[in-house]
Design a protein around this motif. Structure first.
Motif, short mmCIF file in Angstrom:
data_model
loop_
_atom_site.label_atom_id
_atom_site.label_comp_id
_atom_site.label_asym_id
_atom_site.label_seq_id
_atom_site.Cartn_x
_atom_site.Cartn_y
_atom_site.Cartn_z
N ALA A 155 3.73 9.97 -4.37
CA ALA A 155 2.42 10.58 -4.65
C ALA A 155 1.63 10.78 -3.36
O ALA A 155 1.00 11.83 -3.16
N LEU A 156 1.68 9.81 -2.47
CA LEU A 156 0.96 9.93 -1.20
C LEU A 156 1.53 11.07 -0.36
O LEU A 156 0.79 11.85 0.23
N LYS A 157 2.84 11.16 -0.31
CA LYS A 157 3.47 12.23 0.48
C LYS A 157 3.12 13.61 -0.08
O LYS A 157 2.91 14.56 0.67
N ALA A 170 1.28 16.56 1.96
CA ALA A 170 1.93 17.88 2.07
C ALA A 170 0.99 18.98 1.58
O ALA A 170 0.90 20.05 2.21
N ALA A 171 0.29 18.73 0.49
CA ALA A 171 -0.65 19.73 -0.03
C ALA A 171 -1.80 19.95 0.95
O ALA A 171 -2.23 21.09 1.17
N ARG A 172 -2.30 18.88 1.56
CA ARG A 172 -3.39 19.02 2.53
C ARG A 172 -2.92 19.78 3.77
O ARG A 172 -3.64 20.60 4.31
N ALA A 173 -1.68 19.52 4.21
CA ALA A 173 -1.14 20.23 5.38
C ALA A 173 -0.99 21.71 5.07
O ALA A 173 -1.31 22.57 5.90
N ALA A 174 -0.51 22.03 3.87
CA ALA A 174 -0.35 23.43 3.48
C ALA A 174 -1.71 24.13 3.43
O ALA A 174 -1.84 25.27 3.87
N LEU A 176 0.81 -1.21 0.00
CA LEU A 176 0.00 0.00 0.00
C LEU A 176 0.85 1.26 0.00
O LEU A 176 0.36 2.35 -0.32
N LEU A 177 2.11 1.13 0.34
CA LEU A 177 3.02 2.28 0.39
C LEU A 177 3.79 2.49 -0.90
O LEU A 177 4.59 3.42 -1.01
N ARG A 178 3.55 1.69 -1.90
CA ARG A 178 4.33 1.77 -3.15
C ARG A 178 4.21 3.13 -3.84
O ARG A 178 5.21 3.63 -4.34
#
Length: 155
Positions: A137-139, A143-147, A131-133
């Motif tokens: 893209a997940l990071k 990052a965009a959601r945190a911003a 699931l982490l492959r």
């Protein structure tokens, strides 16, 4: 078939912790990253800890981290630990809760048992590592959601 919100949140929490394996995370951080209830996620994480998937550290530098490598966390095992009930239909239940008059000779029971076994078999073939492959893209998404959350904070 639909996963319960409990299992959904459990898998999301594990994905987040897997992406941030270099540090401890908090329940509040994970809840904020997904925009979900911190109270509900606390209960989910507690069960993940009891099941041995998550290690918790209390105190000032405390937080959550995976208790084992992502490749060792089977999705089927997580699902079994977080889903409370695999009774797809009434006839799967024990005798006191099964009121279906045709449950003995009914062929539907076998068909649904076979389908559930197949579903669990597929989950058992995958780990958190799978699931982490799409890690990059997940990071980027987190990052965009945190911003975006920071932009909406007052002051």
């Amino acid at each position: 078939m639909q996963l319960t919100q409990y299992s959904d949140y459990a898998l999301r929490a594990l994905i987040y912790l897997g992406l941030n394996g270099d540090r401890r995370c908090t329940v509040g951080e994970i809840a904020g990253a997904y925009g979900v209830s911190e109270n509900h996620l606390t209960k989910v994480v507690h069960r993940l800890g009891r099941a041995g998937f998550v290690a918790t550290t209390r105190g000032r530098n405390g937080g959550l981290e995976l208790a084992m490598a992502p490749a060792e966390i089977g999705i089927g095992a997580v699902f079994r630990a977080t889903e409370g009930n695999f009774d797809l239909v009434e006839c799967f239940a024990d005798g006191t809760r099964n009121g279906c008059p045709i449950s003995g000779p009914c062929a539907l029971t076998h068909v649904l048992e076979t389908a559930l076994d197949a579903f669990l078999d597929v989950l058992d073939r995958h780990t958190l590592e799978d699931l982490l492959r799409p890690r990059d893209a997940l990071k980027l998404i987190f990052a965009a959601r945190a911003a975006a959350r920071e932009e909406t904070l007052p002051g």
